[in-house]
Design an enzyme around this catalytic site. Structure first.
Site, PDB file in Angstrom:
ATOM      1  N   HIS A 118      96.209  12.408  30.516  1.00  0.00           N
ATOM      2  CA  HIS A 118      96.245  11.896  29.087  1.00  0.00           C
ATOM      3  C   HIS A 118      95.072  12.627  28.556  1.00  0.00           C
ATOM      4  CE1 HIS A 118      97.626   8.095  30.891  1.00  0.00           C
ATOM      5  NE2 HIS A 118      98.679   8.420  30.554  1.00  0.00           N
ATOM      6  N   SER A 146      99.829   7.554  35.714  1.00  0.00           N
ATOM      7  CA  SER A 146      98.873   6.378  36.146  1.00  0.00           C
ATOM      8  C   SER A 146      99.461   5.705  37.441  1.00  0.00           C
ATOM      9  CB  SER A 146      98.877   5.409  34.866  1.00  0.00           C
ATOM     10  OG  SER A 146      98.150   6.259  33.739  1.00  0.00           O
TER      11      SER A 146
END
Ligand code: PNS
Length: 167
Positions: free
Chosen positions: A21, A131
């Site tokens: 990210h 994630s």
């Protein structure tokens, strides 16, 4: 800025934020005057971290960039864009498998509001990173050092220990 797009959003669940990210956010920060990292609250997904915790982690992780701010949203991403005068949505693409769904979302979003979606190819270094996988590896005691910022790794390990202790 000489182009016509000024403010971009990097939306996501960020449960938790990963180095993948941050790669996309940092590159968006070079492309746009201002980047808003927006934490979406998707009620159909169960989360390890609360929205407040995810906002705090992002605030700390994004502190190196002075043109990046963090916010949260609960409704449609396009409504958030309209409310905040955002003209571009930045999405990272890790692999072709990301493309079908991301294209569908981009086309839906552009039918809802005058917002462009810009796809940024994830650096190969992070192409396997998600994630959900980080959480899975950490759940079974795997070492996620180098995949998330160190303070995120510490919070992750602590949260999983808390969760396991409560079961
Ligand atoms: O990190 P994620 O889970 O892939 O993030 C997904 C997110 C939050 C970006 C996406 O679910 C989203 O945009 N949600 C807001 C609701 C919305 O606008 N839905 C219509 C999408 S076409």
């Amino acid at each position: 800025m000489t182009g016509r797009l000024h403010r971009a959003v990097c939306p996501g669940s960020f449960d938790p934020v990963t180095n993948g990210h941050l790669d996309i956010i940092g590159r968006a920060a070079k492309l746009f005057d201002e980047v808003v990292v927006a934490v979406g609250v998707n009620k159909s997904k169960s989360r390890l971290f609360s929205p407040e915790e995810r906002l705090q982690m992002l605030t700390r992780a994004c502190s190196p960039w002075d043109n990046v701010r963090i916010d949260g949203f609960t409704g449609l991403l396009t409504d958030f864009c309209l409310e905040h005068d955002i003209d571009a949505i930045v999405k990272g693409l890790r692999a072709v498998s990301d493309f079908d769904y991301e294209l569908q979302m981009a086309q839906m979003n552009s039918s809802l509001a005058p917002v462009e979606t810009i796809f940024v190819p994830t650096s190969p270094e992070w192409s396997f990173l998600a994630s959900s996988l980080v959480k899975e590896v950490a759940t079974f005691g795997g070492d996620v050092t180098g995949l998330v910022p160190e303070f995120v790794r510490e919070q992750l390990v602590a949260r999983l220990a808390e969760r396991d202790g409560a079961q």
